[in-house]
Design a protein around this motif. Structure first.
Motif, PDB file in Angstrom:
ATOM      1  N   VAL A  48       0.830  -1.207   0.000  1.00  0.00           N
ATOM      2  CA  VAL A  48       0.000   0.000   0.000  1.00  0.00           C
ATOM      3  C   VAL A  48       0.862   1.254   0.000  1.00  0.00           C
ATOM      4  CG1 VAL A  48      -1.632   1.334   1.394  1.00  0.00           C
ATOM      5  CG2 VAL A  48      -2.018  -1.089   1.035  1.00  0.00           C
ATOM      6  N   SER A 167       0.024  -7.290  -5.240  1.00  0.00           N
ATOM      7  CA  SER A 167      -0.306  -6.410  -6.367  1.00  0.00           C
ATOM      8  C   SER A 167      -1.602  -5.656  -6.128  1.00  0.00           C
ATOM      9  CB  SER A 167      -0.398  -7.228  -7.660  1.00  0.00           C
ATOM     10  OG  SER A 167       0.813  -7.897  -7.924  1.00  0.00           O
ATOM     11  N   MET A 168      -2.588  -6.343  -5.536  1.00  0.00           N
ATOM     12  CA  MET A 168      -3.862  -5.700  -5.254  1.00  0.00           C
ATOM     13  C   MET A 168      -3.683  -4.572  -4.244  1.00  0.00           C
ATOM     14  SD  MET A 168      -7.424  -7.384  -3.850  1.00  0.00           S
ATOM     15  CE  MET A 168      -6.738  -7.743  -2.230  1.00  0.00           C
ATOM     16  N   ALA A 169      -2.908  -4.823  -3.181  1.00  0.00           N
ATOM     17  CA  ALA A 169      -2.668  -3.782  -2.185  1.00  0.00           C
ATOM     18  C   ALA A 169      -1.876  -2.629  -2.784  1.00  0.00           C
ATOM     19  CB  ALA A 169      -1.918  -4.375  -0.990  1.00  0.00           C
ATOM     20  N   SER A 171      -1.982  -1.620  -5.931  1.00  0.00           N
ATOM     21  CA  SER A 171      -2.925  -0.845  -6.743  1.00  0.00           C
ATOM     22  C   SER A 171      -3.882  -0.048  -5.867  1.00  0.00           C
ATOM     23  CB  SER A 171      -3.716  -1.778  -7.657  1.00  0.00           C
ATOM     24  OG  SER A 171      -2.869  -2.441  -8.569  1.00  0.00           O
ATOM     25  N   ALA A 172      -4.300  -0.648  -4.752  1.00  0.00           N
ATOM     26  CA  ALA A 172      -5.215   0.057  -3.851  1.00  0.00           C
ATOM     27  C   ALA A 172      -4.544   1.296  -3.260  1.00  0.00           C
ATOM     28  CB  ALA A 172      -5.671  -0.880  -2.736  1.00  0.00           C
ATOM     29  N   ALA A 175      -4.381   3.982  -5.987  1.00  0.00           N
ATOM     30  CA  ALA A 175      -5.690   4.582  -6.237  1.00  0.00           C
ATOM     31  C   ALA A 175      -6.130   5.460  -5.079  1.00  0.00           C
ATOM     32  CB  ALA A 175      -6.723   3.479  -6.485  1.00  0.00           C
ATOM     33  N   ALA A 313      -7.345   2.148  -9.526  1.00  0.00           N
ATOM     34  CA  ALA A 313      -8.306   1.259  -8.865  1.00  0.00           C
ATOM     35  C   ALA A 313      -8.653   0.059  -9.732  1.00  0.00           C
ATOM     36  CB  ALA A 313      -9.578   2.030  -8.514  1.00  0.00           C
ATOM     37  N   VAL A 316      -6.818  -2.991  -8.861  1.00  0.00           N
ATOM     38  CA  VAL A 316      -7.011  -3.688  -7.580  1.00  0.00           C
ATOM     39  C   VAL A 316      -7.571  -5.090  -7.797  1.00  0.00           C
ATOM     40  CG1 VAL A 316      -8.183  -3.638  -5.361  1.00  0.00           C
ATOM     41  CG2 VAL A 316      -7.225  -1.531  -6.300  1.00  0.00           C
ATOM     42  N   SER A 319      -5.270  -7.094 -10.398  1.00  0.00           N
ATOM     43  CA  SER A 319      -3.977  -7.504  -9.859  1.00  0.00           C
ATOM     44  C   SER A 319      -4.095  -8.679  -8.911  1.00  0.00           C
ATOM     45  CB  SER A 319      -3.319  -6.327  -9.122  1.00  0.00           C
ATOM     46  OG  SER A 319      -3.004  -5.287 -10.014  1.00  0.00           O
ATOM     47  N   PHE A 320      -5.292  -8.893  -8.368  1.00  0.00           N
ATOM     48  CA  PHE A 320      -5.483 -10.046  -7.489  1.00  0.00           C
ATOM     49  C   PHE A 320      -5.712 -11.327  -8.281  1.00  0.00           C
ATOM     50  CE2 PHE A 320      -8.012 -12.838  -4.716  1.00  0.00           C
ATOM     51  CZ  PHE A 320      -7.117 -12.942  -3.663  1.00  0.00           C
ATOM     52  N   CYS A 370      -1.561  -3.170 -15.662  1.00  0.00           N
ATOM     53  CA  CYS A 370      -1.484  -4.468 -14.977  1.00  0.00           C
ATOM     54  C   CYS A 370      -0.386  -5.352 -15.560  1.00  0.00           C
ATOM     55  CB  CYS A 370      -2.827  -5.183 -15.035  1.00  0.00           C
ATOM     56  SG  CYS A 370      -4.073  -4.426 -13.960  1.00  0.00           S
TER      57      CYS A 370
END
Length: 453
Positions: A48, A167-169, A171-172, A175, A313, A316, A319-320, A370
């Motif tokens: 993050v 990756s999701m974190a 991107s979060a 965003a 975003a 997010v 990326s997961f 991505c």
């Protein structure tokens, strides 16, 4: 389908410890389970924090330029600072990890992010602002390289899901910073210094989580990476062992250990490095300039920040799931082509109708970006051991970020010389052609150990 991330044994790992450190003992040990959960949380918190250093700046860049009397060319240099720091520190990260352990180095990286973000809000000139931004980005750089190594070592059976979480974190965080920086700045009095400095609080949370991981590891005395793997298999969760391995060697030190590979002889390593460099060029140009592109087209600063946030975003959820999809395939070429096609469509749309299709272009750019989690996934799949992943990650990111340094600077120079965005956007669209060609080579299923003997 098996992959490099499956059940490969690390030849550098020491022999298993006493029977009391076997799978059952590992899985049932409360400290191991606690540390496993905490390490997963720490990975997410670190991720993050890896992009707000840059993405919080984009919506406020014009205010920073006006206050510090920064030219467009220097602003372009500012967007290239991340690539420079990532290249230099990317090569140094494995050396630091072998000396201190990857978890210690990532914790130090979180400290550098927190200090740099807090201090640059007090900068009185362009030079100080650039230097303090570089300090924060140095922390981002070592974390970029070593978090995949931590994941490969401590979550060997869950590389895809953990890379997805990371990756999701990431991107979060990108965003979040893009979306709330402008309204948060306004709510706190309108000063860009407060709007940028407030992100040091998030960095402090990330630093605290990694310090807790270090504290728990030092208090524990159960098995090393072999015990970690056993804990994952027996416990059904990423249960990480707390402390030293056999003979007192720490798991963190073992994570960085391994025979040196002649990685420059690997065509796959070079393909990954070039693919990483080209996608990083586009990603940092977007993070640094997208808000300005929309503002020059007549979009308000607040809305341009939301559009940048939407771009980030989109990554997010993608990326997961993307790393999991990619890890299940023998190769990842279909993803390389699909993501680049989204980028071409977005850049052409920004050239033709930047306002009319603004939200669509933002979504397509988010999909194109991505390519970053796709690259991380391929790095994890193209080496058999955590040591190989460490060297491949350092090489790919170090060389890749060196390749990406000129791109954001050139975008700024083209904008200043042409007084418009058509040529810079055309340049970014053309870059996607070599990205696809090189990515098709990097996406083939193989291991670097087989190429270097």
């Amino acid at each position: 389908m098996s992959s490099a991330a499956d059940t490969t044994t690390d030849p550098t790992a020491p022999a298993a410890g006493p029977a009391t450190d076997g799978p059952a003992a590992v899985a049932d040990h409360p400290r191991a389970r606690l540390l496993g959960v905490l390490l997963a949380v720490a990975v997410a918190l670190a991720a993050v924090n890896l992009r707000p250093v840059v993405s919080s700046l984009g919506p406020l860049l014009q205010r920073v330029r006006d206050d510090l009397h920064m030219s467009a060319a220097v602003a372009g240099l500012l967007t290239a600072v991340p690539s420079f720091c990532f290249a230099v520190l990317g090569f140094a990260a494995p050396v630091l990890a072998r000396r201190f352990g990857p978890i210690v180095v990532v914790a130090a990286g979180m400290g550098a992010i927190t200090a740099g973000v807090a201090a640059r809000s007090f900068a009185g000139g362009t030079a100080a602002f650039l230097l303090l931004t570089a300090l924060a980005l140095a922390g981002v750089a070592v974390s970029n390289v070593l978090i995949p190594v931590v994941i490969k070592r401590y979550f060997p059976e869950r590389v895809g899901p953990m890379i997805g979480l990371y990756s999701m974190a990431l991107s979060a965080g990108t965003a979040l910073a893009a979306a709330v920086t402008v309204p948060l700045t306004s709510a706190l009095g309108g000063s860009w210094r407060v709007g940028l400095g407030i992100w040091a609080v998030l960095g402090g949370l990330g630093l605290l989580s990694w310090l807790l991981v270090l504290l728990l590891r030092r208090d524990g005395r159960r098995g090393g990476p072999a015990g970690v793997r056993a804990g994952v298999e027996a416990g059904g969760r990423p249960d990480v062992q707390a402390g030293g391995g056999p003979g007192g060697q720490s798991a963190a030190a073992e994570a960085a250990a391994g025979d040196r590979l002649a990685i420059t002889r690997s065509r796959t390593a070079w393909a990954l490095a070039c693919f990483f460099g080209i996608q990083a060029t586009g990603a940092y140009a977007v993070m640094g300039w997208l808000s300005k592109i929309f503002q020059d087209a007549g979009v308000s600063a607040g809305t341009s920040g939301l559009l940048l946030a939407l771009t980030m975003a989109v990554g997010v959820p993608v990326s997961f799931v993307l790393p999991n999809w990619a890890a299940r395939r023998g190769d990842q070429r279909i993803f390389v082509v699909a993501l680049a096609a989204c980028g071409v469509a977005a850049y052409l749309g920004l050239m033709i109708a930047p306002v009319g299709g603004a939200w669509l272009w933002a979504v397509l750019l988010g999909l194109s970006n991505c390519a970053f989690p796709l690259t991380l996934t391929m790095i994890g799949l193209r080496a058999r051991t955590s040591g190989g992943v460490s060297q491949l990650s350092a090489f790919s990111q170090g060389v890749g970020y060196l390749i990406s340094i000129p791109g954001p600077i050139l975008v700024g120079a083209l904008y200043q010389s042409t007084n418009g965005w058509t040529v810079p956007l055309g340049f970014l669209a053309v870059l996607l052609v070599p990205q696809v060609l090189i990515g098709l080579r990097a996406a083939r299923a193989r291991h670097i150990e087989d190429e270097v003997g």
